[in-house]
Design an enzyme around this catalytic site. Structure first.
Site, PDB file in Angstrom:
ATOM      1  N   THR A 130     -50.343 -72.192  65.543  1.00 20.65           N
ATOM      2  CA  THR A 130     -51.538 -72.452  64.747  1.00 20.65           C
ATOM      3  C   THR A 130     -52.783 -71.848  65.383  1.00 20.65           C
ATOM      4  O   THR A 130     -53.682 -71.385  64.681  1.00 20.65           O
ATOM      5  CB  THR A 130     -51.753 -73.960  64.563  1.00 20.65           C
ATOM      6  OG1 THR A 130     -51.696 -74.606  65.839  1.00 20.65           O
ATOM      7  CG2 THR A 130     -50.702 -74.565  63.653  1.00 20.65           C
ATOM      8  N   GLY A 143     -45.173 -79.836  74.462  1.00 20.10           N
ATOM      9  CA  GLY A 143     -43.946 -79.164  74.046  1.00 20.10           C
ATOM     10  C   GLY A 143     -43.855 -77.756  74.581  1.00 20.10           C
ATOM     11  O   GLY A 143     -42.773 -77.236  74.840  1.00 20.10           O
ATOM     12  N   GLY A 144     -45.032 -77.138  74.795  1.00 18.21           N
ATOM     13  CA  GLY A 144     -45.075 -75.793  75.357  1.00 18.21           C
ATOM     14  C   GLY A 144     -45.266 -75.773  76.858  1.00 18.21           C
ATOM     15  O   GLY A 144     -45.441 -74.706  77.444  1.00 18.21           O
ATOM     16  N   GLY A 187     -49.733 -71.758  70.987  1.00 17.96           N
ATOM     17  CA  GLY A 187     -49.033 -72.259  69.814  1.00 17.96           C
ATOM     18  C   GLY A 187     -49.347 -71.435  68.579  1.00 17.96           C
ATOM     19  O   GLY A 187     -50.348 -70.722  68.503  1.00 17.96           O
ATOM     20  N   GLU A 236     -54.147 -77.844  79.358  1.00 15.88           N
ATOM     21  CA  GLU A 236     -54.732 -78.172  78.069  1.00 15.88           C
ATOM     22  C   GLU A 236     -55.680 -79.366  78.181  1.00 15.88           C
ATOM     23  O   GLU A 236     -56.755 -79.381  77.581  1.00 15.88           O
ATOM     24  CB  GLU A 236     -53.618 -78.467  77.066  1.00 15.88           C
ATOM     25  CG  GLU A 236     -52.832 -77.231  76.670  1.00 15.88           C
ATOM     26  CD  GLU A 236     -51.555 -77.541  75.907  1.00 15.88           C
ATOM     27  OE1 GLU A 236     -50.982 -76.612  75.318  1.00 15.88           O
ATOM     28  OE2 GLU A 236     -51.121 -78.712  75.895  1.00 15.88           O
ATOM     29  N   ASP A 257     -57.023 -76.188  70.080  1.00 15.24           N
ATOM     30  CA  ASP A 257     -55.634 -76.287  70.548  1.00 15.24           C
ATOM     31  C   ASP A 257     -54.774 -76.912  69.459  1.00 15.24           C
ATOM     32  O   ASP A 257     -55.291 -77.480  68.478  1.00 15.24           O
ATOM     33  CB  ASP A 257     -55.563 -77.118  71.834  1.00 15.24           C
ATOM     34  CG  ASP A 257     -54.403 -76.719  72.738  1.00 15.24           C
ATOM     35  OD1 ASP A 257     -53.470 -76.038  72.250  1.00 15.24           O
ATOM     36  OD2 ASP A 257     -54.413 -77.075  73.929  1.00 15.24           O
TER      37      ASP A 257
END
Length: 272
Positions: free
Chosen positions: A35, A105-106, A33, A112, A90
């Site tokens: 961020t 979403g990914g 992601g 994760e 994360d």
């Protein structure tokens, strides 16, 4: 994406690094992601010695992020079974007042969650738009990783739990067929009609058992996870790493802290 939002993400990533990256880090979890790219950037800019540190990716994208930065990526199953991560960083699709999360979403939610559960600390970095009072406010569905063979059965079971028109996620535009995760499975996106209740809501007298389609976070996560054919559900809740360790475990699904880049460039920190 505006520069102010990107600047805020960068500030949040640096703050998370400053407050949680161990001095003598051995194993660090790295999610995917936009961020988390700024956490990796902060690691590189800090000048810390990374030669003895291994970085565990949660999927293909995060592995590329690690290797592109010149860091050493090692797959999770390459470590001994008793190896514990110092910290896992994360992102999240949505975060509520109690630091429960929606992720997936990914399409890397299973990896994760496994990485978070093997880390002493789990830290989330996001921009302010991901912070909501209750889950399913701005982010309208719960990702669920399912076996392709059982997809139709899972869809039917989710509808019985109150999901409104759950669907198998399609591949990216220009491709045909369902998206496949790194595990070769499907992602079902399951919208629910109401926000998810927190523990505080239930303690205040609200019914989160699913009656009338109203669910408390943990209760819904467990109900979905019990559906045959489901590998994992994109609700991250329960205990933090330190709470798990106090009970004889290793890590938890809930972050100990979440760092949010605000529109004015400042960083808001929420702690569990």
């Amino acid at each position: 994406m505006s520069n102010s939002i990107e600047d805020a993400k960068r500030a949040a990533g640096k703050a998370a690094f400053d407050n949680h990256y161990p001095k003598d880090a051995k194993i660090i979890g790295i999610g995917s992601g936009s961020t988390i790219a700024y956490v990796v950037e902060a690691i590189k800019k800090s000048g810390v010695d990374t030669t003895m540190t291994k970085y565990v990716p949660t999927g293909f994208q995060s592995k590329k992020l690690i290797t592109d930065a010149g860091l050493t990526a090692v797959e999770f199953d390459g470590f001994p079974e008793d190896a514990v991560l110092d910290v896992a960083f994360d992102g999240a699709d949505e975060v509520d007042d109690e630091l429960n999360l929606i992720k997936g979403g990914g399409a890397c939610l299973f990896q994760e969650k496994i990485v978070a559960l093997q880390a002493k600390e789990f830290v989330v970095v996001a921009d302010s738009r991901k912070l909501q009072s209750r889950l399913l406010t701005a982010w309208k569905y719960i990702p669920v990783e399912v076996a392709p063979f059982a997809a139709n059965r899972v869809l039917a079971a989710l509808k019985r739990l109150g999901a409104v028109d759950p669907k198998v996620r399609d591949e990216s535009p220009g491709k045909h067929g369902p998206l496949k995760t790194d595990n070769g499975l499907f992602i079902v996106d399951a919208p629910f009609p109401t926000n998810l209740l927190t523990k505080a809501d239930v303690e205040g007298g609200k019914d989160g058992s699913g009656k009338g389609g109203v669910w408390e976070v943990d209760v819904l996560a467990k109900a979905i996870k019990q559906i045959p054919g489901v590998l994992e559900v994109g609700i991250f809740s329960g205990v933090t790493g330190p709470q798990a360790q106090a009970e004889g475990g290793i890590g938890g699904q809930k972050p100990i802290a979440a760092y949010f880049g605000m529109p004015d460039g400042s960083v808001s920190v929420r702690k569990a």
